[in-house]
Design a protein around this motif. Structure first.
Motif, PDB file in Angstrom:
ATOM      1  N   THR A 103       0.850  -1.177   0.000  1.00 41.01           N
ATOM      2  CA  THR A 103       0.000   0.000   0.000  1.00 41.01           C
ATOM      3  C   THR A 103       0.888   1.229   0.000  1.00 41.01           C
ATOM      4  O   THR A 103       2.045   1.163   0.416  1.00 41.01           O
ATOM      5  CB  THR A 103      -0.913   0.041   1.236  1.00 41.01           C
ATOM      6  OG1 THR A 103      -0.097   0.041   2.408  1.00 41.01           O
ATOM      7  CG2 THR A 103      -1.849  -1.146   1.268  1.00 41.01           C
ATOM      8  N   THR A 104       0.370   2.330  -0.466  1.00 43.27           N
ATOM      9  CA  THR A 104       1.149   3.567  -0.478  1.00 43.27           C
ATOM     10  C   THR A 104       0.543   4.524   0.523  1.00 43.27           C
ATOM     11  O   THR A 104      -0.630   4.880   0.434  1.00 43.27           O
ATOM     12  CB  THR A 104       1.149   4.212  -1.869  1.00 43.27           C
ATOM     13  OG1 THR A 104      -0.194   4.405  -2.284  1.00 43.27           O
ATOM     14  CG2 THR A 104       1.865   3.332  -2.872  1.00 43.27           C
ATOM     15  N   THR A 105       1.349   4.911   1.505  1.00 39.28           N
ATOM     16  CA  THR A 105       0.930   5.848   2.536  1.00 39.28           C
ATOM     17  C   THR A 105       2.074   6.802   2.784  1.00 39.28           C
ATOM     18  O   THR A 105       3.223   6.385   2.863  1.00 39.28           O
ATOM     19  CB  THR A 105       0.591   5.099   3.846  1.00 39.28           C
ATOM     20  OG1 THR A 105      -0.326   4.067   3.562  1.00 39.28           O
ATOM     21  CG2 THR A 105      -0.014   6.036   4.856  1.00 39.28           C
ATOM     22  N   THR A 117       2.233   3.167  10.052  1.00 29.82           N
ATOM     23  CA  THR A 117       1.652   3.269   8.711  1.00 29.82           C
ATOM     24  C   THR A 117       1.516   1.879   8.099  1.00 29.82           C
ATOM     25  O   THR A 117       2.366   1.015   8.299  1.00 29.82           O
ATOM     26  CB  THR A 117       2.507   4.150   7.785  1.00 29.82           C
ATOM     27  OG1 THR A 117       3.821   3.618   7.717  1.00 29.82           O
ATOM     28  CG2 THR A 117       2.559   5.577   8.273  1.00 29.82           C
ATOM     29  N   THR A 118       0.471   1.692   7.351  1.00 28.41           N
ATOM     30  CA  THR A 118       0.226   0.413   6.690  1.00 28.41           C
ATOM     31  C   THR A 118       1.110   0.311   5.461  1.00 28.41           C
ATOM     32  O   THR A 118       1.087   1.186   4.600  1.00 28.41           O
ATOM     33  CB  THR A 118      -1.246   0.292   6.280  1.00 28.41           C
ATOM     34  OG1 THR A 118      -2.068   0.471   7.435  1.00 28.41           O
ATOM     35  CG2 THR A 118      -1.536  -1.057   5.657  1.00 28.41           C
ATOM     36  N   THR A 119       1.897  -0.758   5.390  1.00 33.30           N
ATOM     37  CA  THR A 119       2.772  -0.951   4.233  1.00 33.30           C
ATOM     38  C   THR A 119       2.258  -2.031   3.301  1.00 33.30           C
ATOM     39  O   THR A 119       2.631  -2.056   2.133  1.00 33.30           O
ATOM     40  CB  THR A 119       4.200  -1.324   4.663  1.00 33.30           C
ATOM     41  OG1 THR A 119       4.159  -2.566   5.356  1.00 33.30           O
ATOM     42  CG2 THR A 119       4.803  -0.251   5.543  1.00 33.30           C
ATOM     43  N   ALA A 154       9.510  -2.478  15.586  1.00 27.88           N
ATOM     44  CA  ALA A 154      10.003  -2.509  14.201  1.00 27.88           C
ATOM     45  C   ALA A 154       8.850  -2.641  13.206  1.00 27.88           C
ATOM     46  O   ALA A 154       8.841  -1.991  12.161  1.00 27.88           O
ATOM     47  CB  ALA A 154      10.987  -3.652  14.007  1.00 27.88           C
ATOM     48  N   ALA A 155       7.882  -3.489  13.513  1.00 31.13           N
ATOM     49  CA  ALA A 155       6.731  -3.717  12.632  1.00 31.13           C
ATOM     50  C   ALA A 155       5.659  -4.458  13.419  1.00 31.13           C
ATOM     51  O   ALA A 155       5.938  -5.049  14.471  1.00 31.13           O
ATOM     52  CB  ALA A 155       7.127  -4.533  11.404  1.00 31.13           C
ATOM     53  N   LEU A 163      -2.845  -6.847   7.991  1.00 31.58           N
ATOM     54  CA  LEU A 163      -2.173  -5.607   7.646  1.00 31.58           C
ATOM     55  C   LEU A 163      -0.762  -5.664   8.203  1.00 31.58           C
ATOM     56  O   LEU A 163      -0.561  -6.135   9.323  1.00 31.58           O
ATOM     57  CB  LEU A 163      -2.890  -4.394   8.247  1.00 31.58           C
ATOM     58  CG  LEU A 163      -4.336  -4.155   7.851  1.00 31.58           C
ATOM     59  CD1 LEU A 163      -4.885  -2.935   8.589  1.00 31.58           C
ATOM     60  CD2 LEU A 163      -4.468  -3.972   6.359  1.00 31.58           C
ATOM     61  N   VAL A 164       0.200  -5.190   7.448  1.00 28.02           N
ATOM     62  CA  VAL A 164       1.573  -5.091   7.922  1.00 28.02           C
ATOM     63  C   VAL A 164       1.839  -3.615   8.173  1.00 28.02           C
ATOM     64  O   VAL A 164       1.754  -2.806   7.249  1.00 28.02           O
ATOM     65  CB  VAL A 164       2.581  -5.662   6.903  1.00 28.02           C
ATOM     66  CG1 VAL A 164       3.995  -5.583   7.458  1.00 28.02           C
ATOM     67  CG2 VAL A 164       2.221  -7.095   6.534  1.00 28.02           C
TER      68      VAL A 164
END
Length: 155
Positions: A34-36, A126-128, A62-63, A119-120
């Protein structure tokens, strides 16, 4: 109906169903980036955590792998175990499971149409990436290595 039309329908419907099934199978479980864009990391982290109903401490340093599931999802428990194992293999990565059975507002807000959906999130919240269906673990690991810039830790 004459025999030619019956033959066309009899062969066409299974061929169409097979094509739709193959397309569905190819799309399920893929990591879709995704683009954020973010300007304020602290505000984004707080907003993401608040939108998900999580405290900042629930997110990884980290994530974070956020799995949406429901009570009646038969694939969700095994997906949760797999994602927990993947998260445990990386420093600062956490897996969080959110039950949507009684949270239709979250399902609408995050456009969840199937469970499991994952969702990662980056460290800043932010969602990547988004994964619909059971995730392909190799792709999840590759994506985590990209956003955390650290390799998988052998356990």
């Amino acid at each position: 109906m004459d025999w030619q039309a019956a033959l066309i329908v009899g062969l066409g419907l299974p061929a169409l169903a097979t094509a739709v099934g193959l397309i569905w199978r190819a799309r399920t479980g893929r990591v879709r980036p995704t683009t954020t864009t973010t300007t304020d990391v602290a505000a984004t982290r707080s907003a993401s955590a608040a939108a998900l109903g999580l405290a900042d401490t629930d997110l990884g340093t980290a994530a974070t792998l956020v799995q949406f599931s429901t009570d009646y999802c038969s694939r969700c428990p095994s997906t949760a175990r797999q994602l927990t194992a993947v998260a445990d293999g990386y420093e600062g990565v956490r897996h969080v499971e959110i039950d949507l059975t009684h949270r239709a507002d979250l399902a609408d807000r995050f456009h969840v149409r199937q469970t499991p959906t994952t969702l990662v999130l980056r460290a800043d919240g932010t969602t990547t990436a988004r994964i619909g269906g059971v995730p392909r673990l190799a792709a999840v690991r590759t994506h985590l290595e990209t956003i955390t810039r650290s390799p998988h830790v052998a356990s």
